[in-house]
Design a protein around this motif. Structure first.
Motif, PDB file in Angstrom:
ATOM      1  N   GLU A   7       0.836  -1.206   0.000  1.00 39.43           N
ATOM      2  CA  GLU A   7       0.000   0.000   0.000  1.00 39.43           C
ATOM      3  C   GLU A   7       0.873   1.260   0.000  1.00 39.43           C
ATOM      4  O   GLU A   7       1.660   1.475   0.926  1.00 39.43           O
ATOM      5  N   THR A   8       0.755   2.046  -1.085  1.00 37.06           N
ATOM      6  CA  THR A   8       1.485   3.324  -1.175  1.00 37.06           C
ATOM      7  C   THR A   8       0.629   4.363  -1.909  1.00 37.06           C
ATOM      8  O   THR A   8       1.156   5.166  -2.666  1.00 37.06           O
ATOM      9  N   SER A   9      -0.669   4.357  -1.669  1.00 32.88           N
ATOM     10  CA  SER A   9      -1.544   5.214  -2.468  1.00 32.88           C
ATOM     11  C   SER A   9      -1.432   6.694  -2.123  1.00 32.88           C
ATOM     12  O   SER A   9      -1.730   7.547  -2.950  1.00 32.88           O
ATOM     13  N   CYS A  10      -0.986   7.000  -0.894  1.00 29.90           N
ATOM     14  CA  CYS A  10      -0.881   8.407  -0.504  1.00 29.90           C
ATOM     15  C   CYS A  10       0.396   8.625   0.309  1.00 29.90           C
ATOM     16  O   CYS A  10       1.475   8.705  -0.259  1.00 29.90           O
ATOM     17  N   ASP A  11       0.271   8.721   1.622  1.00 30.16           N
ATOM     18  CA  ASP A  11       1.444   9.040   2.438  1.00 30.16           C
ATOM     19  C   ASP A  11       1.759   7.984   3.495  1.00 30.16           C
ATOM     20  O   ASP A  11       2.483   8.259   4.449  1.00 30.16           O
ATOM     21  N   GLU A  12       1.210   6.795   3.350  1.00 28.43           N
ATOM     22  CA  GLU A  12       1.545   5.688   4.243  1.00 28.43           C
ATOM     23  C   GLU A  12       2.221   4.591   3.433  1.00 28.43           C
ATOM     24  O   GLU A  12       1.666   4.117   2.436  1.00 28.43           O
ATOM     25  N   THR A  13       3.419   4.204   3.837  1.00 26.48           N
ATOM     26  CA  THR A  13       4.093   3.066   3.214  1.00 26.48           C
ATOM     27  C   THR A  13       3.804   1.849   4.081  1.00 26.48           C
ATOM     28  O   THR A  13       4.122   1.850   5.277  1.00 26.48           O
ATOM     29  N   ALA A  14       3.172   0.829   3.502  1.00 27.69           N
ATOM     30  CA  ALA A  14       2.775  -0.319   4.321  1.00 27.69           C
ATOM     31  C   ALA A  14       2.865  -1.607   3.524  1.00 27.69           C
ATOM     32  O   ALA A  14       2.554  -1.626   2.323  1.00 27.69           O
ATOM     33  N   LEU A  15       3.284  -2.675   4.196  1.00 27.43           N
ATOM     34  CA  LEU A  15       3.293  -4.014   3.632  1.00 27.43           C
ATOM     35  C   LEU A  15       2.718  -4.964   4.675  1.00 27.43           C
ATOM     36  O   LEU A  15       2.928  -4.777   5.878  1.00 27.43           O
ATOM     37  N   ALA A  16       1.967  -5.963   4.211  1.00 29.31           N
ATOM     38  CA  ALA A  16       1.333  -6.902   5.137  1.00 29.31           C
ATOM     39  C   ALA A  16       1.247  -8.280   4.507  1.00 29.31           C
ATOM     40  O   ALA A  16       1.258  -8.427   3.276  1.00 29.31           O
ATOM     41  N   LEU A  17       1.136  -9.282   5.368  1.00 31.81           N
ATOM     42  CA  LEU A  17       0.945 -10.670   4.941  1.00 31.81           C
ATOM     43  C   LEU A  17      -0.387 -11.174   5.485  1.00 31.81           C
ATOM     44  O   LEU A  17      -0.653 -11.054   6.684  1.00 31.81           O
ATOM     45  N   VAL A  18      -1.214 -11.704   4.600  1.00 29.25           N
ATOM     46  CA  VAL A  18      -2.485 -12.308   4.986  1.00 29.25           C
ATOM     47  C   VAL A  18      -2.489 -13.752   4.516  1.00 29.25           C
ATOM     48  O   VAL A  18      -2.165 -14.037   3.355  1.00 29.25           O
ATOM     49  N   GLN A  19      -2.826 -14.662   5.417  1.00 28.46           N
ATOM     50  CA  GLN A  19      -2.898 -16.078   5.081  1.00 28.46           C
ATOM     51  C   GLN A  19      -4.322 -16.582   5.263  1.00 28.46           C
ATOM     52  O   GLN A  19      -4.845 -16.574   6.383  1.00 28.46           O
ATOM     53  N   ASP A  20      -4.946 -16.951   4.158  1.00 25.75           N
ATOM     54  CA  ASP A  20      -6.306 -17.499   4.182  1.00 25.75           C
ATOM     55  C   ASP A  20      -7.270 -16.605   4.974  1.00 25.75           C
ATOM     56  O   ASP A  20      -8.030 -17.073   5.823  1.00 25.75           O
ATOM     57  N   GLY A  21      -7.218 -15.307   4.725  1.00 23.63           N
ATOM     58  CA  GLY A  21      -8.131 -14.374   5.357  1.00 23.63           C
ATOM     59  C   GLY A  21      -7.754 -13.944   6.758  1.00 23.63           C
ATOM     60  O   GLY A  21      -8.527 -13.254   7.422  1.00 23.63           O
ATOM     61  N   ARG A  22      -6.556 -14.298   7.201  1.00 23.03           N
ATOM     62  CA  ARG A  22      -6.101 -13.932   8.547  1.00 23.03           C
ATOM     63  C   ARG A  22      -4.827 -13.112   8.450  1.00 23.03           C
ATOM     64  O   ARG A  22      -3.887 -13.475   7.754  1.00 23.03           O
ATOM     65  N   LEU A  23      -4.809 -11.975   9.150  1.00 23.43           N
ATOM     66  CA  LEU A  23      -3.621 -11.121   9.135  1.00 23.43           C
ATOM     67  C   LEU A  23      -2.492 -11.781   9.913  1.00 23.43           C
ATOM     68  O   LEU A  23      -2.640 -12.115  11.091  1.00 23.43           O
ATOM     69  N   VAL A  24      -1.361 -11.969   9.245  1.00 24.41           N
ATOM     70  CA  VAL A  24      -0.189 -12.573   9.880  1.00 24.41           C
ATOM     71  C   VAL A  24       0.710 -11.503  10.475  1.00 24.41           C
ATOM     72  O   VAL A  24       1.145 -11.589  11.624  1.00 24.41           O
ATOM     73  N   CYS A  25       1.001 -10.458   9.675  1.00 23.75           N
ATOM     74  CA  CYS A  25       1.920  -9.426  10.121  1.00 23.75           C
ATOM     75  C   CYS A  25       1.782  -8.206   9.212  1.00 23.75           C
ATOM     76  O   CYS A  25       1.450  -8.342   8.028  1.00 23.75           O
TER      77      CYS A  25
END
Length: 352
Positions: A7-25
């Protein structure tokens, strides 16, 4: 299956991992302090920060989660709408990771991801009415599933979040001002006749907040004592004693919330078969808007769906989540995926 979201659409730089609909990190770098100096987001600076932080966050994400790169099955990226330069940085990072990891690429509509963010925490009853409120968008959707979004109404000029932020800037509250208007407004009493509720006297579901900004600017010019001489810190509670300021914040907050209520009530009346109301986006964290929308849900007997506060703002968890759902259903993109800036419609151009 594990999906990496970017995610870099505006002013937040973010990366995430989701496994089978569950947020990992998730790892995120905020640029709030950088842009606070200018009282708003500077696109060129935002792009440079995304470029500087993206790979560092990716490495930190893998280290903290313990996930091996080979376990990532798809890479989802916010393709728009947003700031074009910022989107392109995230797009190039996602494409590079997709090639390097031999993972499929999935472009995600940033607005739809906001509306589906709550599905990380609970099931969403469909069909649903979706109210998306942020600094750049105020949209109403009829949502039949996580891939079926019908736009019912949108902002014709300024968004609700922009109206709140600009009102805050007019009286010299810190950036981003919307949250400080909310905090200070809780300490005041709203004058419900002080400001107009724009475009509510005509039929339709479109929004307009430019006239409200003009009305607020006129009021502040007539009451210069509302302007702060210097910017306060994060704690604005000490400003409650300043004559009229807390009441001013409460009044603008109520006006925006009631404008949203009127339009959403019209949509619920026209589409009474919906089972839930989703309220999402950065401005969905506003306490008055949440209270008003909860009351509206009770009136119409629909289930309220609010993402948690951390999922209201721009984040990579929602991108990875919707990317995972799309990939699970067989949708993906090629390396010719394009970024879509604000003002253009994000197409549904997936490959089966």
């Amino acid at each position: 299956m594990i999906c990496l979201g970017v995610e870099t659409s505006c002013d937040e730089t973010a990366l995430a991992l989701v496994q089978d609909g569950r947020l990992v990190c998730e790892k995120m770098a905020s640029q709030e302090r950088l842009h606070a100096v200018f009282g708003g987001v500077v696109p060129e600076l935002a792009s440079r920060e995304h470029l500087r932080k993206g790979v560092l966050l990716y490495r930190a994400l893998l280290k903290e989660s313990g996930i091996a790169p080979a376990d990532i099955g798809c890479v989802a990226v916010a393709r728009g709408p947003g700031l074009l330069g910022s989107l392109l940085v995230g797009m190039n990072l996602a494409k590079g990771l997709s090639l390097g990891l031999n993972a499929r690429l999935v472009g995600v509509n940033h607005l739809h991801a906001h509306l589906m963010a709550a599905s990380l925490e609970r099931e969403i009853p469909f069909p649903a009415l979706g109210l998306l409120i942020s600094g750049g968008h105020t949209h109403l959707y009829l949502i039949r599933s996580h891939i079926e979004f019908e736009l019912l109404g949108r902002t014709l000029d300024d968004a609700a979040g922009e109206a709140l932020d600009k009102a805050a800037k007019m009286v010299n509250l810190p950036y981003p001002g919307g949250k400080f208007v909310d905090q200070l407004g809780r300490l005041g009493v709203a004058d419900e006749s002080l400001f107009p509720r724009p475009l509510t006297g005509v039929p339709g579901l479109d929004f307009s907040f430019s006239g409200l900004k003009t009305s607020v600017a006129r009021y502040v010019s007539q009451h210069p004592g509302l302007r702060l001489e210097s910017l306060p810190g994060e704690d604005v509670s000490q400003l409650a004693a300043m004559p009229g300021l807390a009441d001013f914040c409460a009044s603008i907050n109520w006006t925006v919330a009631d404008t949203l209520r009127i339009k959403t009530q019209r949509a619920l009346t026209a589409h009474g078969r919906v089972r839930s109301l989703i309220v999402a986006g950065g401005v969905a964290a506003n306490s008055v808007i949440r209270r008003v929308m909860l009351e509206l849900c009770g009136k119409f007997g629909v289930e309220p769906v609010f993402p948690s506060m951390t999922l209201c703002t721009d984040n990579a968890a929602m991108i990875a989540n919707l990317g995972w759902m799309l990939f699970r259903d067989g949708y993906c993109h090629g390396q010719d995926l394009e970024a879509i800036p604000r003002g253009r419609v994000v197409p549904f151009d997936y490959h089966a």
